[in-house]
Design a protein around this motif. Structure first.
Motif, PDB file in Angstrom:
ATOM      1  N   GLY A   1      24.764  15.181  43.299  1.00 34.44           N
ATOM      2  CA  GLY A   1      25.061  14.320  44.419  1.00 34.44           C
ATOM      3  C   GLY A   1      24.818  12.858  44.149  1.00 34.44           C
ATOM      4  N   GLN A   2      24.254  12.523  42.988  1.00 34.82           N
ATOM      5  CA  GLN A   2      24.024  11.123  42.681  1.00 34.82           C
ATOM      6  C   GLN A   2      25.329  10.406  42.355  1.00 34.82           C
ATOM      7  OE1 GLN A   2      20.892  11.524  39.627  1.00 34.82           O
ATOM      8  NE2 GLN A   2      19.590  10.369  41.017  1.00 34.82           N
ATOM      9  N   LEU A   3      26.297  11.144  41.848  1.00 31.79           N
ATOM     10  CA  LEU A   3      27.590  10.588  41.490  1.00 31.79           C
ATOM     11  C   LEU A   3      28.686  11.423  42.139  1.00 31.79           C
ATOM     12  CD1 LEU A   3      26.833  10.063  37.706  1.00 31.79           C
ATOM     13  CD2 LEU A   3      26.986   8.254  39.416  1.00 31.79           C
ATOM     14  N   ARG A   4      29.874  10.836  42.257  1.00 30.67           N
ATOM     15  CA  ARG A   4      31.000  11.548  42.869  1.00 30.67           C
ATOM     16  C   ARG A   4      31.715  12.400  41.840  1.00 30.67           C
ATOM     17  NH1 ARG A   4      35.351   8.373  46.157  1.00 30.67           N
ATOM     18  NH2 ARG A   4      36.109  10.509  46.240  1.00 30.67           N
ATOM     19  N   SER A   5      31.958  13.634  42.173  1.00 30.97           N
ATOM     20  CA  SER A   5      32.748  14.484  41.290  1.00 30.97           C
ATOM     21  C   SER A   5      34.187  13.984  41.257  1.00 30.97           C
ATOM     22  CB  SER A   5      32.714  15.928  41.774  1.00 30.97           C
ATOM     23  OG  SER A   5      33.558  16.728  40.978  1.00 30.97           O
ATOM     24  N   ALA A   6      34.748  13.924  40.066  1.00 29.23           N
ATOM     25  CA  ALA A   6      36.106  13.394  39.910  1.00 29.23           C
ATOM     26  C   ALA A   6      37.118  14.477  39.559  1.00 29.23           C
ATOM     27  CB  ALA A   6      36.122  12.311  38.829  1.00 29.23           C
ATOM     28  N   VAL A   7      36.690  15.726  39.518  1.00 28.66           N
ATOM     29  CA  VAL A   7      37.537  16.790  38.978  1.00 28.66           C
ATOM     30  C   VAL A   7      37.638  17.959  39.957  1.00 28.66           C
ATOM     31  CG1 VAL A   7      37.917  18.347  37.032  1.00 28.66           C
ATOM     32  CG2 VAL A   7      36.732  16.172  36.671  1.00 28.66           C
ATOM     33  N   THR A   8      38.857  18.422  40.164  1.00 29.62           N
ATOM     34  CA  THR A   8      39.104  19.662  40.904  1.00 29.62           C
ATOM     35  C   THR A   8      40.097  20.495  40.108  1.00 29.62           C
ATOM     36  OG1 THR A   8      38.804  18.506  43.010  1.00 29.62           O
ATOM     37  CG2 THR A   8      39.853  20.658  43.093  1.00 29.62           C
ATOM     38  N   LEU A   9      39.810  21.781  39.970  1.00 28.85           N
ATOM     39  CA  LEU A   9      40.695  22.687  39.229  1.00 28.85           C
ATOM     40  C   LEU A   9      41.046  23.870  40.126  1.00 28.85           C
ATOM     41  CD1 LEU A   9      42.105  23.535  36.584  1.00 28.85           C
ATOM     42  CD2 LEU A   9      39.954  24.627  35.908  1.00 28.85           C
ATOM     43  N   ASP A  10      42.346  24.103  40.281  1.00 32.05           N
ATOM     44  CA  ASP A  10      42.843  25.207  41.105  1.00 32.05           C
ATOM     45  C   ASP A  10      43.811  26.056  40.303  1.00 32.05           C
ATOM     46  OD1 ASP A  10      41.713  24.335  43.786  1.00 32.05           O
ATOM     47  OD2 ASP A  10      42.927  22.584  43.283  1.00 32.05           O
ATOM     48  N   ALA A  11      43.963  27.312  40.713  1.00 33.76           N
ATOM     49  CA  ALA A  11      44.921  28.221  40.068  1.00 33.76           C
ATOM     50  C   ALA A  11      45.592  29.083  41.135  1.00 33.76           C
ATOM     51  CB  ALA A  11      44.217  29.100  39.035  1.00 33.76           C
ATOM     52  N   ARG A  12      46.800  29.492  40.820  1.00 39.12           N
ATOM     53  CA  ARG A  12      47.586  30.279  41.781  1.00 39.12           C
ATOM     54  C   ARG A  12      47.367  31.784  41.603  1.00 39.12           C
ATOM     55  NH1 ARG A  12      51.733  27.713  44.596  1.00 39.12           N
ATOM     56  NH2 ARG A  12      52.390  25.667  43.814  1.00 39.12           N
ATOM     57  N   ILE A  13      47.452  32.477  42.720  1.00 38.74           N
ATOM     58  CA  ILE A  13      47.488  33.942  42.704  1.00 38.74           C
ATOM     59  C   ILE A  13      48.880  34.384  42.268  1.00 38.74           C
ATOM     60  CG2 ILE A  13      47.405  36.019  44.124  1.00 38.74           C
ATOM     61  CD1 ILE A  13      45.315  34.600  45.861  1.00 38.74           C
ATOM     62  N   LEU A  14      48.943  35.197  41.224  1.00 40.27           N
ATOM     63  CA  LEU A  14      50.226  35.691  40.722  1.00 40.27           C
ATOM     64  C   LEU A  14      50.592  37.057  41.283  1.00 40.27           C
ATOM     65  CD1 LEU A  14      49.938  34.714  36.932  1.00 40.27           C
ATOM     66  CD2 LEU A  14      50.865  33.369  38.834  1.00 40.27           C
ATOM     67  N   GLN A  15      49.573  37.851  41.614  1.00 41.08           N
ATOM     68  CA  GLN A  15      49.841  39.203  42.100  1.00 41.08           C
ATOM     69  C   GLN A  15      48.643  39.693  42.900  1.00 41.08           C
ATOM     70  OE1 GLN A  15      49.884  42.460  39.205  1.00 41.08           O
ATOM     71  NE2 GLN A  15      51.817  43.171  40.078  1.00 41.08           N
ATOM     72  N   ILE A  16      48.930  40.442  43.944  1.00 36.40           N
ATOM     73  CA  ILE A  16      47.879  41.108  44.717  1.00 36.40           C
ATOM     74  C   ILE A  16      48.176  42.604  44.721  1.00 36.40           C
ATOM     75  CG2 ILE A  16      46.851  41.395  47.002  1.00 36.40           C
ATOM     76  CD1 ILE A  16      47.410  38.458  47.545  1.00 36.40           C
ATOM     77  N   ARG A  17      47.146  43.385  44.409  1.00 35.52           N
ATOM     78  CA  ARG A  17      47.357  44.835  44.387  1.00 35.52           C
ATOM     79  C   ARG A  17      46.138  45.542  44.971  1.00 35.52           C
ATOM     80  NH1 ARG A  17      49.167  45.682  38.874  1.00 35.52           N
ATOM     81  NH2 ARG A  17      49.295  47.879  39.447  1.00 35.52           N
ATOM     82  N   HIS A  18      46.352  46.779  45.410  1.00 33.40           N
ATOM     83  CA  HIS A  18      45.283  47.582  46.019  1.00 33.40           C
ATOM     84  C   HIS A  18      44.912  48.712  45.061  1.00 33.40           C
ATOM     85  CE1 HIS A  18      45.490  45.597  49.948  1.00 33.40           C
ATOM     86  NE2 HIS A  18      46.782  45.476  49.676  1.00 33.40           N
ATOM     87  N   LEU A  19      43.615  48.865  44.816  1.00 33.68           N
ATOM     88  CA  LEU A  19      43.109  49.867  43.891  1.00 33.68           C
ATOM     89  C   LEU A  19      42.393  50.972  44.650  1.00 33.68           C
ATOM     90  CD1 LEU A  19      41.527  47.630  41.086  1.00 33.68           C
ATOM     91  CD2 LEU A  19      43.913  48.302  41.385  1.00 33.68           C
ATOM     92  N   LYS A  20      42.428  52.141  44.061  1.00 35.51           N
ATOM     93  CA  LYS A  20      41.663  53.270  44.578  1.00 35.51           C
ATOM     94  C   LYS A  20      40.288  53.292  43.899  1.00 35.51           C
ATOM     95  CE  LYS A  20      44.594  56.328  43.160  1.00 35.51           C
ATOM     96  NZ  LYS A  20      45.546  55.425  42.510  1.00 35.51           N
ATOM     97  N   GLN A  21      39.326  53.933  44.513  1.00 34.85           N
ATOM     98  CA  GLN A  21      38.035  54.097  43.871  1.00 34.85           C
ATOM     99  C   GLN A  21      38.217  54.791  42.527  1.00 34.85           C
ATOM    100  OE1 GLN A  21      35.134  56.046  46.312  1.00 34.85           O
ATOM    101  NE2 GLN A  21      33.648  56.284  44.650  1.00 34.85           N
ATOM    102  N   GLY A  22      37.604  54.216  41.494  1.00 31.58           N
ATOM    103  CA  GLY A  22      37.734  54.779  40.151  1.00 31.58           C
ATOM    104  C   GLY A  22      38.767  54.094  39.283  1.00 31.58           C
ATOM    105  N   ASP A  23      39.698  53.331  39.880  1.00 31.47           N
ATOM    106  CA  ASP A  23      40.659  52.578  39.060  1.00 31.47           C
ATOM    107  C   ASP A  23      39.906  51.551  38.228  1.00 31.47           C
ATOM    108  OD1 ASP A  23      42.770  53.974  40.069  1.00 31.47           O
ATOM    109  OD2 ASP A  23      43.446  52.405  41.454  1.00 31.47           O
TER     110      ASP A  23
END
Length: 361
Positions: free
Chosen positions: A229-251
């Motif tokens: 907090g003594q200095l201002r952060s100058a960097v932000t990094l973001d990434a996109r979601i490419l896929q969303i999937r649903h898993l079963k227990q054990g996958d």
């Protein structure tokens, strides 16, 4: 606010706040009083873009530092009137290259000192150079035993400098010992400007400031060993979601199938990986973020992607193409570095060049 956007149509976005960098430089300048506050922009300004960062600072900075002669040549193209010091000096036979591009070498060895003096004598000119002392780090610089060499004694440097090994630990007695040695060695060149403190050294106090300080990583919001907090952060990094999937227990997930779902889960594949500087050691210990909510990394990180857990995120609130945060308000650079057992420097300089880059000014 002015915005410049380098769009590569990728799944990642690096935002660099140039205003924050300038504010950090102004803050550091106030801390050091009458000392000149230079700017270190080596390694492509720590991975953030040397052209953009240096150009943004040019209105308030007169002296820049790079590591290698080629970096200096690149910097000279868009900073024609600034002083540019090259911390590594030069390799044998590169003296003429330094002069051609208006670069000032930091002489670190007797060989460099002798070659520079011989070159100046052949040219009939006393071209400027800096001289570095080894005050205890055993890395770059003239040792105390070499100070009495005729080549060193006859040099007329425009700057003498050294580098602190433990500045990020203010209580370390090595700092005071290096300060003592620096005072002793620099006394051989009375009246020559001196520089000892880089980013963390600035916070050690006035006795370390001398006539010039050389902040690097602090310009971008990090001050190792200091409170956040003594200095201002100058960097932000973001990434996109490419896929969303649903898993079963054990996958199971990812290379080696190292993660097994302990319950039905919702998992997102995000388009960022170790080719983008996200270390494999971030696997299963790190997280991405969305609006203050933690998204744990699942399984091994791949070259171009990683998986995160969306199970506890309200259904439908995220979709393919949405952005999630890697570095930002919820996860500072130092915080991310600690989670993988490294330092912010290594994360920042490993980010690569595949990102869309957004420069805010």
């Amino acid at each position: 606010m002015g915005v410049r956007y380098s769009c590569k149509q990728t799944s990642t976005r690096l935002t660099v706040n140039l205003s924050a960098i300038r504010e950090n430089h102004a803050d550091l300048s106030r801390r050091v009083g009458k000392a000149e506050c230079a700017a270190v922009v080596k390694a492509d300004a720590y991975g953030l873009g040397m052209r953009e960062v240096a150009s943004s600072l040019a209105g308030s900075v007169q002296t820049f530092f790079v590591a290698q002669p080629e970096e200096g040549r690149q910097l000279r193209v868009f900073l024609p009137d600034k002083r540019i010091f090259v911390l590594h000096g030069f390799l044998p036979g590169q003296s003429e290259f330094m002069i051609r591009h208006g670069l000032i070498p930091v002489l670190n060895s007797l060989q460099q000192v002798r070659e520079w003096r011989s070159f100046c004598q052949r040219e009939g000119r006393n071209y400027p150079a800096a001289l570095q002392f080894d005050t205890g780090m055993s890395r770059f610089g003239i040792s105390s035993d070499e100070m009495h060499d005729d080549a060193v004694i006859g040099l007329k440097p425009v700057l003498v400098l050294s580098h602190l090994a433990c500045a990020d630990i203010s209580s370390d007695c090595a700092n005071q010992e290096q300060l003592r040695r620096f005072l002793e060695m620099s006394s051989v060149f009375p009246g020559v400007p001196r520089s000892l403190a880089a980013s963390s050294g600035i916070f050690l106090g006035e006795s370390y400031h001398f006539e010039m300080v050389r902040p690097g990583i602090a310009l971008y919001g990090l001050a190792p060993g200091k409170e956040e907090g003594q200095l201002r952060s100058a960097v932000t990094l973001d990434a996109r979601i490419l896929q969303i999937r649903h898993l079963k227990q054990g996958d199971r997930i990812g290379y080696g199938l190292t993660y097994r779902a302990k319950r039905p889960m919702c998992v997102a594949t995000v388009g960022i990986g170790y080719a983008d500087g996200i270390f494999r050691s971030f696997s299963e210990s790190g997280a991405l973020w969305i609006k203050g909510r933690r998204l744990p990394v699942l399984g091994r990180i791949s070259m171009d992607s990683l998986s995160v857990d969306l199970t506890d995120i309200p259904a439908g609130s995220l979709k393919e193409g949405d952005w999630v945060n890697v570095i930002g308000d919820d996860q500072a650079l130092d915080q991310m570095a600690k989670s993988v057992g490294t330092i912010g420097y290594e994360i920042l300089t490993s980010l690569g060049d595949r990102f869309d880059r957004l420069y805010q000014d």
